[in-house]
Design a protein around this motif. Structure first.
Motif, PDB file in Angstrom:
ATOM      1  N   ASN A 151       0.841  -1.200   0.000  1.00 32.78           N
ATOM      2  CA  ASN A 151       0.000   0.000   0.000  1.00 32.78           C
ATOM      3  C   ASN A 151       0.871   1.244   0.000  1.00 32.78           C
ATOM      4  O   ASN A 151       2.094   1.173   0.190  1.00 32.78           O
ATOM      5  CB  ASN A 151      -0.953  -0.012   1.201  1.00 32.78           C
ATOM      6  N   ARG A 152       0.247   2.381  -0.175  1.00 28.75           N
ATOM      7  CA  ARG A 152       1.017   3.613  -0.377  1.00 28.75           C
ATOM      8  C   ARG A 152       1.842   3.996   0.835  1.00 28.75           C
ATOM      9  O   ARG A 152       2.983   4.464   0.700  1.00 28.75           O
ATOM     10  CB  ARG A 152       0.061   4.750  -0.723  1.00 28.75           C
ATOM     11  N   VAL A 153       1.300   3.792   2.037  1.00 30.91           N
ATOM     12  CA  VAL A 153       2.026   4.191   3.247  1.00 30.91           C
ATOM     13  C   VAL A 153       3.289   3.361   3.407  1.00 30.91           C
ATOM     14  O   VAL A 153       4.384   3.886   3.631  1.00 30.91           O
ATOM     15  CB  VAL A 153       1.113   4.053   4.479  1.00 30.91           C
ATOM     16  N   VAL A 154       3.166   2.039   3.289  1.00 29.17           N
ATOM     17  CA  VAL A 154       4.322   1.153   3.420  1.00 29.17           C
ATOM     18  C   VAL A 154       5.333   1.435   2.313  1.00 29.17           C
ATOM     19  O   VAL A 154       6.542   1.492   2.556  1.00 29.17           O
ATOM     20  CB  VAL A 154       3.875  -0.319   3.401  1.00 29.17           C
ATOM     21  N   SER A 155       4.843   1.602   1.102  1.00 27.51           N
ATOM     22  CA  SER A 155       5.740   1.871  -0.017  1.00 27.51           C
ATOM     23  C   SER A 155       6.500   3.173   0.193  1.00 27.51           C
ATOM     24  O   SER A 155       7.713   3.245  -0.061  1.00 27.51           O
ATOM     25  CB  SER A 155       4.939   1.933  -1.314  1.00 27.51           C
ATOM     26  N   PHE A 156       5.826   4.205   0.687  1.00 26.13           N
ATOM     27  CA  PHE A 156       6.487   5.492   0.918  1.00 26.13           C
ATOM     28  C   PHE A 156       7.545   5.381   2.001  1.00 26.13           C
ATOM     29  O   PHE A 156       8.669   5.897   1.850  1.00 26.13           O
ATOM     30  CB  PHE A 156       5.449   6.544   1.299  1.00 26.13           C
ATOM     31  N   VAL A 200       9.184   2.644   3.205  1.00 32.96           N
ATOM     32  CA  VAL A 200      10.310   1.794   2.826  1.00 32.96           C
ATOM     33  C   VAL A 200      11.177   2.480   1.778  1.00 32.96           C
ATOM     34  O   VAL A 200      12.416   2.479   1.866  1.00 32.96           O
ATOM     35  CB  VAL A 200       9.800   0.435   2.321  1.00 32.96           C
ATOM     36  N   THR A 201      10.543   3.075   0.781  1.00 29.13           N
ATOM     37  CA  THR A 201      11.305   3.768  -0.264  1.00 29.13           C
ATOM     38  C   THR A 201      12.111   4.926   0.308  1.00 29.13           C
ATOM     39  O   THR A 201      13.264   5.151  -0.076  1.00 29.13           O
ATOM     40  CB  THR A 201      10.352   4.275  -1.360  1.00 29.13           C
ATOM     41  N   SER A 202      11.522   5.665   1.253  1.00 37.92           N
ATOM     42  CA  SER A 202      12.228   6.797   1.863  1.00 37.92           C
ATOM     43  C   SER A 202      13.462   6.334   2.628  1.00 37.92           C
ATOM     44  O   SER A 202      14.527   6.955   2.552  1.00 37.92           O
ATOM     45  CB  SER A 202      11.288   7.557   2.799  1.00 37.92           C
ATOM     46  N   ILE A 255      15.227   3.557   2.158  1.00 36.07           N
ATOM     47  CA  ILE A 255      16.242   3.027   1.250  1.00 36.07           C
ATOM     48  C   ILE A 255      16.941   4.156   0.498  1.00 36.07           C
ATOM     49  O   ILE A 255      18.174   4.153   0.340  1.00 36.07           O
ATOM     50  CB  ILE A 255      15.597   2.026   0.274  1.00 36.07           C
ATOM     51  N   ILE A 256      16.185   5.141   0.054  1.00 32.01           N
ATOM     52  CA  ILE A 256      16.797   6.265  -0.665  1.00 32.01           C
ATOM     53  C   ILE A 256      17.645   7.110   0.280  1.00 32.01           C
ATOM     54  O   ILE A 256      18.682   7.664  -0.125  1.00 32.01           O
ATOM     55  CB  ILE A 256      15.704   7.101  -1.348  1.00 32.01           C
ATOM     56  N   ALA A 257      17.247   7.192   1.554  1.00 31.86           N
ATOM     57  CA  ALA A 257      18.059   7.935   2.522  1.00 31.86           C
ATOM     58  C   ALA A 257      19.449   7.330   2.653  1.00 31.86           C
ATOM     59  O   ALA A 257      20.444   8.059   2.764  1.00 31.86           O
ATOM     60  CB  ALA A 257      17.351   7.956   3.877  1.00 31.86           C
ATOM     61  N   ALA A 258      19.527   5.995   2.644  1.00 30.43           N
ATOM     62  CA  ALA A 258      20.841   5.341   2.694  1.00 30.43           C
ATOM     63  C   ALA A 258      21.636   5.623   1.432  1.00 30.43           C
ATOM     64  O   ALA A 258      22.876   5.738   1.474  1.00 30.43           O
ATOM     65  CB  ALA A 258      20.656   3.836   2.882  1.00 30.43           C
ATOM     66  N   TRP A 259      20.948   5.748   0.306  1.00 31.86           N
ATOM     67  CA  TRP A 259      21.621   5.960  -0.979  1.00 31.86           C
ATOM     68  C   TRP A 259      22.217   7.361  -1.094  1.00 31.86           C
ATOM     69  O   TRP A 259      23.310   7.546  -1.631  1.00 31.86           O
ATOM     70  CB  TRP A 259      20.631   5.696  -2.111  1.00 31.86           C
ATOM     71  N   ILE A 260      21.492   8.361  -0.575  1.00 33.47           N
ATOM     72  CA  ILE A 260      21.931   9.748  -0.748  1.00 33.47           C
ATOM     73  C   ILE A 260      22.919  10.180   0.334  1.00 33.47           C
ATOM     74  O   ILE A 260      23.439  11.296   0.269  1.00 33.47           O
ATOM     75  CB  ILE A 260      20.728  10.713  -0.770  1.00 33.47           C
ATOM     76  N   LEU A 261      23.182   9.315   1.306  1.00 31.46           N
ATOM     77  CA  LEU A 261      24.190   9.655   2.306  1.00 31.46           C
ATOM     78  C   LEU A 261      25.553   9.806   1.645  1.00 31.46           C
ATOM     79  O   LEU A 261      25.899   9.033   0.754  1.00 31.46           O
ATOM     80  CB  LEU A 261      24.268   8.562   3.368  1.00 31.46           C
ATOM     81  N   PRO A 262      26.355  10.772   2.067  1.00 33.13           N
ATOM     82  CA  PRO A 262      27.736  10.848   1.550  1.00 33.13           C
ATOM     83  C   PRO A 262      28.488   9.554   1.855  1.00 33.13           C
ATOM     84  O   PRO A 262      28.260   8.912   2.876  1.00 33.13           O
ATOM     85  CB  PRO A 262      28.324  12.042   2.307  1.00 33.13           C
ATOM     86  N   GLU A 263      29.380   9.195   0.954  1.00 32.95           N
ATOM     87  CA  GLU A 263      30.081   7.921   1.089  1.00 32.95           C
ATOM     88  C   GLU A 263      30.877   7.841   2.385  1.00 32.95           C
ATOM     89  O   GLU A 263      30.946   6.780   3.014  1.00 32.95           O
ATOM     90  CB  GLU A 263      31.014   7.719  -0.113  1.00 32.95           C
ATOM     91  N   VAL A 264      31.443   8.950   2.821  1.00 36.25           N
ATOM     92  CA  VAL A 264      32.210   8.959   4.063  1.00 36.25           C
ATOM     93  C   VAL A 264      31.299   8.699   5.257  1.00 36.25           C
ATOM     94  O   VAL A 264      31.628   7.912   6.166  1.00 36.25           O
ATOM     95  CB  VAL A 264      32.957  10.299   4.226  1.00 36.25           C
ATOM     96  N   VAL A 265      30.140   9.340   5.278  1.00 42.20           N
ATOM     97  CA  VAL A 265      29.193   9.139   6.374  1.00 42.20           C
ATOM     98  C   VAL A 265      28.710   7.691   6.396  1.00 42.20           C
ATOM     99  O   VAL A 265      28.649   7.051   7.452  1.00 42.20           O
ATOM    100  CB  VAL A 265      28.004  10.112   6.239  1.00 42.20           C
ATOM    101  N   ALA A 266      28.366   7.157   5.210  1.00 43.82           N
ATOM    102  CA  ALA A 266      27.935   5.756   5.139  1.00 43.82           C
ATOM    103  C   ALA A 266      29.046   4.818   5.609  1.00 43.82           C
ATOM    104  O   ALA A 266      28.779   3.819   6.290  1.00 43.82           O
ATOM    105  CB  ALA A 266      27.519   5.421   3.710  1.00 43.82           C
ATOM    106  N   GLY A 267      30.295   5.136   5.270  1.00 45.60           N
ATOM    107  CA  GLY A 267      31.408   4.302   5.703  1.00 45.60           C
ATOM    108  C   GLY A 267      31.543   4.260   7.208  1.00 45.60           C
ATOM    109  O   GLY A 267      31.734   3.183   7.799  1.00 45.60           O
ATOM    110  N   TYR A 268      31.420   5.408   7.876  1.00 45.41           N
ATOM    111  CA  TYR A 268      31.517   5.437   9.335  1.00 45.41           C
ATOM    112  C   TYR A 268      30.335   4.716   9.982  1.00 45.41           C
ATOM    113  O   TYR A 268      30.488   4.023  10.998  1.00 45.41           O
ATOM    114  CB  TYR A 268      31.593   6.880   9.828  1.00 45.41           C
TER     115      TYR A 268
END
Length: 314
Positions: free
Chosen positions: A123-128, A130-132, A134-147
């Motif tokens: 449904n739309r709530v779950v999709s929103f 989960v997608t948010s 996952i995309i938050a992990a993607w847009i993190l700077p590589e250095v921040v994600a590494g730490y």
């Protein structure tokens, strides 16, 4: 004796038809070329220039310090021969292939496909939500994600806290299996891209195709194998190529988490290249390794392009 009849236009006394001109004209004039000069200079200065200089460096003994720094000499293919006879180089090649296959070819693509299929039915709530995330992990700077991932896999990190809370033994993947730890980190960070690509591809599949397959008695697995995958073949090949090229060049994530260690157990080609060029100061040799990495990416791209249908190659 017969003669050919004159053209209709000539008989009617009308002028000859003009040749149709394209919208932008048939030739490049000074007024059209002048606005493109700044863009051309930028391309030459920031793209073509470094490429030519890198090709030059790869065939020299240029260095930050030592003899190569005082006087640069042309050495031909010596840098490439040194790489092919260096065990550390082949170790980096093997780890690069493992890292790319595990985290990009298998991890990101499979996870991206599964998430895209689940989001299509959620449904739309779950999709929103989960997608948010996952995309938050993607847009993190590589250095921040590494730490973040370093603290997760560390001996006193979140992973061991979860394991010990359910009675399982603690793990130290950053030392026992560092290449797998950085591969899982790259999957966590990069899956969002594959999910978005496959979600867009799934939304373009006509619904009546699934209805016809269901009427023929095809179950969910059969519909996915016989309908979804063939229609998504261009998207799969394109996504595989893009994620592979991106993963081949990953540097910051591994550098922050393991630094290529311990004992070079997670030293992929970008880290090996960095070590040779800046830690040891051998710019010529490091640039030669970079060109070999570029060659690996080019070969992978050709393989993926072969997977595309003929109509998508045109």
């Amino acid at each position: 004796m017969t003669t050919d009849a004159p053209p209709v236009a000539a008989r009617a006394g009308s002028p000859a038809p003009r040749r149709r001109r394209s919208h932008l004209g048939d030739r490049l004039t000074l007024s059209r070329a002048l606005p493109m000069v700044p863009a051309g200079l930028l391309l030459i200065g920031f793209m073509l220039g470094p490429i030519i200089y890198s090709l030059y460096l790869a065939f020299t003994d240029s260095a930050i310090r030592g003899d190569g720094a005082a006087e640069t000499s042309f050495v031909g293919f010596d840098n490439f021969m040194d790489a092919f006879t260096d065990g550390d180089f082949w170790n980096a090649v093997g780890l690069t292939l493992i890292f790319t296959v595990v985290s990009a070819v298998i991890g990101q693509n499979v996870m991206g496909m599964l998430l895209a299929l689940l989001m299509e039915r959620a449904n739309r709530v779950v999709s929103f939500l989960v997608t948010s995330l996952i995309i938050a992990a993607w847009i993190l700077p590589e250095v921040v994600a590494g730490y973040l991932l370093y603290t997760f896999f560390a001996s006193e990190g979140s992973l061991n806290t979860l394991l010990t809370s359910v009675g399982l033994p603690a793990q130290d993947m950053l030392f026992t299996a560092p290449i797998l730890a950085v591969s899982f980190a790259n999957i966590w960070r990069g899956t969002a891209f594959s999910m978005l690509v496959y979600s867009a591809a799934l939304s373009s599949v006509p619904g009546d195709v699934y209805e016809s397959a269901a009427l023929d008695g095809a179950g969910p697995v059969r519909r996915f194998r016989s309908v979804t995958l063939p229609l998504m073949r261009p998207a799969i090949a394109t996504n595989l190529m893009l994620t592979t090229l991106q993963t081949l060049s990953v540097f910051g994530l591994i550098f922050i988490m393991t630094g290529g260690g311990p004992a070079r157990q997670s030293q992929t080609l970008p880290l090996y290249m960095y070590e040779q060029a800046f830690s040891y100061g051998q710019l010529g040799y490091g640039t030669a390794v970079a060109l070999l990495l570029l060659l690996i990416g080019a070969v992978a791209s050709i393989v993926y392009l072969r997977l595309l249908p003929e109509e998508d190659k045109r």
